[in-house]
Write a protein that holds these residues in place. Structure first.
Motif, short mmCIF file in Angstrom:
data_model
loop_
_atom_site.label_atom_id
_atom_site.label_comp_id
_atom_site.label_asym_id
_atom_site.label_seq_id
_atom_site.Cartn_x
_atom_site.Cartn_y
_atom_site.Cartn_z
N ALA A 324 0.83 -1.21 0.00
CA ALA A 324 0.00 0.00 0.00
C ALA A 324 0.87 1.26 0.00
O ALA A 324 0.59 2.23 -0.72
N THR A 325 1.93 1.24 0.80
CA THR A 325 2.83 2.40 0.85
C THR A 325 3.53 2.59 -0.49
O THR A 325 3.67 3.72 -0.97
N THR A 326 3.95 1.50 -1.12
CA THR A 326 4.65 1.61 -2.40
C THR A 326 3.73 2.12 -3.49
O THR A 326 4.13 2.93 -4.33
N ARG A 327 2.48 1.64 -3.49
CA ARG A 327 1.53 2.13 -4.51
C ARG A 327 1.38 3.64 -4.42
O ARG A 327 1.42 4.35 -5.43
N LEU A 328 1.20 4.15 -3.20
CA LEU A 328 1.06 5.59 -3.04
C LEU A 328 2.38 6.30 -3.27
O LEU A 328 2.42 7.39 -3.85
N GLY A 329 3.48 5.70 -2.82
CA GLY A 329 4.80 6.30 -2.99
C GLY A 329 5.21 6.44 -4.44
O GLY A 329 5.99 7.33 -4.79
N GLU A 331 2.99 7.08 -6.76
CA GLU A 331 2.08 8.08 -7.32
C GLU A 331 2.38 9.49 -6.82
O GLU A 331 2.15 10.46 -7.54
N PHE A 332 2.88 9.61 -5.58
CA PHE A 332 3.07 10.92 -4.98
C PHE A 332 4.46 11.00 -4.35
O PHE A 332 5.17 10.00 -4.25
N THR A 333 4.84 12.19 -3.92
CA THR A 333 6.12 12.35 -3.24
C THR A 333 6.08 11.65 -1.88
O THR A 333 5.00 11.36 -1.35
N ALA A 334 7.26 11.42 -1.31
CA ALA A 334 7.32 10.76 0.00
C ALA A 334 6.62 11.61 1.06
O ALA A 334 5.95 11.08 1.95
N VAL A 335 6.76 12.93 0.96
CA VAL A 335 6.15 13.82 1.95
C VAL A 335 4.63 13.73 1.87
O VAL A 335 3.94 13.58 2.88
N ASN A 336 4.08 13.81 0.65
CA ASN A 336 2.62 13.74 0.51
C ASN A 336 2.08 12.36 0.83
O ASN A 336 0.99 12.23 1.40
N VAL A 343 1.76 8.78 8.52
CA VAL A 343 3.03 8.29 9.08
C VAL A 343 4.11 9.32 8.73
O VAL A 343 3.87 10.30 8.04
N SER A 344 5.34 9.07 9.20
CA SER A 344 6.42 9.99 8.88
C SER A 344 6.98 9.69 7.50
O SER A 344 6.86 8.58 6.98
N ARG A 345 7.61 10.67 6.89
CA ARG A 345 8.19 10.45 5.57
C ARG A 345 9.36 9.48 5.64
O ARG A 345 9.64 8.77 4.66
N ARG A 349 9.90 6.22 3.28
CA ARG A 349 11.14 5.92 2.58
C ARG A 349 11.70 4.56 2.99
O ARG A 349 12.19 3.79 2.15
N ALA A 350 11.61 4.25 4.30
CA ALA A 350 12.13 2.97 4.77
C ALA A 350 11.35 1.80 4.16
O ALA A 350 11.93 0.78 3.77
N ARG A 351 10.03 1.93 4.08
CA ARG A 351 9.22 0.86 3.50
C ARG A 351 9.54 0.68 2.02
O ARG A 351 9.66 -0.45 1.52
N MET A 352 9.67 1.79 1.30
CA MET A 352 9.94 1.68 -0.12
C MET A 352 11.35 1.16 -0.39
O MET A 352 11.58 0.41 -1.34
N GLU A 353 12.30 1.53 0.45
CA GLU A 353 13.65 0.98 0.31
C GLU A 353 13.67 -0.52 0.56
O GLU A 353 14.40 -1.27 -0.10
N ARG A 354 12.84 -0.97 1.48
CA ARG A 354 12.75 -2.41 1.73
C ARG A 354 12.17 -3.13 0.52
O ARG A 354 12.64 -4.20 0.13
#
Length: 496
Positions: A324-329, A331-336, A343-345, A349-354
């Protein structure tokens, strides 16, 4: 020292008598003059005294701090007595309880002269006015807290929908807005206005939809209001609202399952970009030919399953959270993305790096993001009643999927629109995508200024009918078109 438990003494007014001090005191009840501190200052000047208003903890709220006889003050705060008087050391002190509930506030008035009937009347009536003002302030504050809590609850429901937790979203919504999310499908709308007008616009959305839609102040964009509605009538209601407000725009998605709220939100944002250039200030996402619809569905689902297979070993909750985080990440910036998910940016980033590590991809590469986006988009479509492909079944892989004649024809037609531009915008766009969407690096490769690159990419947007400078589905489709046309090398993906 004396105390009374029979309430504040009230002196009847003489018929037709309106003393000047009473008129002045009533002026403090007008909307423009409601300020407890001003009332306390007025009382001090009117009765020539030092006045103190303290809360239940003894904190000074207005006036001048006065030493209080503790047993009397405690009796007033507890409600045991309503008023008290004390005389000593050349001073006369009058204490009045403010408020009906314990612990109460205490109004203290200290003066050198004794309290005559006139000053007692002024103190008594001023105490009543202070109590009215404080009660009004508390009512306003309670209403504000309730509205804030309700808004936070709506945002929490939207965040649950964004991560596909429809069961929890329905459970939370059912207790406050029964039936709101009972439908299987819904549309998402995004209304844009000036940030200063957003609160009023959100309130109007609630009134216009009669709270039969989920209305949320967007946590990522200050001027956006998000509306999720299962009702067909909502579109017309929101259009009417936009017509009434200048410089307000509306973008809407197509009908999607609740589990695809994030996809619908992306569609609404894309439609909003179109609405800014339309006379009626509204637009609905146009269902166009997407590349995945031109691919063999069985082969596509089998390929997507293999690309995402490394995530299958994770616990279900963790896997769902990462996806879910990657799908949104994507589509949008990490901040948004962080604001949307609550959650925090750094967490985003940690989830997407994983996910990057597990899938063996580099999200700095636009084509890699486009390919993973295709796999995730294919997987979420399984929720709409399609059957999953067998990850172990033979598949032509990404090369074979993009080599189909339908995909190739789509890519040539799309990119061919740019050939009519004599500035060679197509080359600039290809180089910019290869540079990870970085204008400076693309400019170095092409030997031009970075602003020229940006202008070329921006000029390609209306030709391709896709947003390119903002990351998301539109950009990824153009990247896939370049891959299918052979204009860019395919990214390295472990399962692809």
């Amino acid at each position: 020292m004396a105390g009374r438990s029979d309430g504040i003494r009230r002196t009847p007014d003489t018929a037709g008598e309106h003393p000047a001090w009473a008129r002045e005191l009533l002026e403090h009840l007008r909307p423009a003059g409601r300020d407890v501190r001003r009332v306390v200052d007025w009382l001090a000047a009117t009765v020539r005294a030092e006045v103190s208003l303290q809360d239940a903890a003894g904190t000074l709220l207005a006036g001048t701090r006065l030493p209080l006889q503790e047993s009397l003050a405690a009796g007033l705060r507890s409600g045991r007595i309503a008023s008290a008087a004390w005389e000593g050391e050349g001073r006369h002190l009058r204490l009045v309880k403010i408020g009906h509930l314990a612990p109460a506030r205490v109004l203290a008035v200290s003066r050198e002269d004794p309290f005559d009937r006139h000053t007692s009347d002024v103190v008594t009536h001023t105490a009543q006015v202070i109590e009215l003002l404080l009660t009004a302030d508390e009512t306003v504050a309670a209403g504000h807290r309730l509205r804030r809590a309700t808004a936070d609850l709506r945002l929490a429901i939207l965040q649950l929908l964004m991560v596909e937790d429809t069961v929890a979203a329905r459970r939370v919504a059912a207790g406050f807005w029964p039936g709101l999310l009972d439908a299987d499908t819904a549309c998402v709308y995004v209304i844009e206005s000036a940030p200063a007008l957003r609160d009023r616009l959100a309130a109007e959305c609630l009134g216009t939809t009669r709270e039969e839609a989920l209305v949320v102040r967007c946590p990522a964009m200050d001027g956006h209001v998000i509306v999720v509605s299962p009702r067909e009538a909502t579109a017309g209601e929101l259009r009417s609202l936009v017509e009434r407000h200048p410089d307000t725009f509306l973008g809407g998605s197509v009908w999607q399952s609740l589990a695809r709220t994030a996809t619908a939100y992306g569609q609404a944002v894309s439609a909003l970009a179109v609405a800014r250039f339309r006379a009626d200030k509204t637009a609905v996402y146009a269902e166009r030919t997407h590349p995945e619809r031109l691919m063999d569905p069985v082969a596509l689902r089998g390929w997507a399953g293999r690309v995402l297979r490394p995530l299958d070993a994770l616990p279900h909750h963790t896997r769902a959270e990462l996806l879910a985080t990657t799908r949104l990440g994507l589509e949008f910036t990490a901040v948004n993305t962080a604001k949307i998910l609550g959650v925090s940016r750094n967490t985003v980033r940690a989830r997407m790096e994983r996910v990057e590590t597990m899938l063996g991809v580099d999200f700095d590469d636009v084509t890699a993001r486009a390919v993973v986006h295709l796999a995730l988009h294919t997987q979420i479509n399984l929720l709409d009643g399609q059957t999953a492909g067998d990850p172990g079944a033979p598949s032509p892989g990404l090369t074979g999927l993009l080599a189909g004649p339908a995909v190739g024809g789509w890519a040539r037609e799309l990119l061919g629109r740019l050939d009519r531009d004599s500035r060679n915008v197509r080359r600039t766009l290809r180089t910019w995508i290869a540079a990870g969407g970085n204008a400076e690096r693309a400019a170095q490769t092409l030997g031009v200024h970075a602003q020229t690159v940006r202008e070329h990419v921006r000029s390609a947007e209306p030709v391709l009918e896709r947003r390119l400078l903002a990351t998301g589905t539109d950009l990824y489709e153009v990247a896939l078109a370049h891959l299918a046309a052979g204009d860019l090398e395919q990214p390295v993906i472990a399962g692809g």
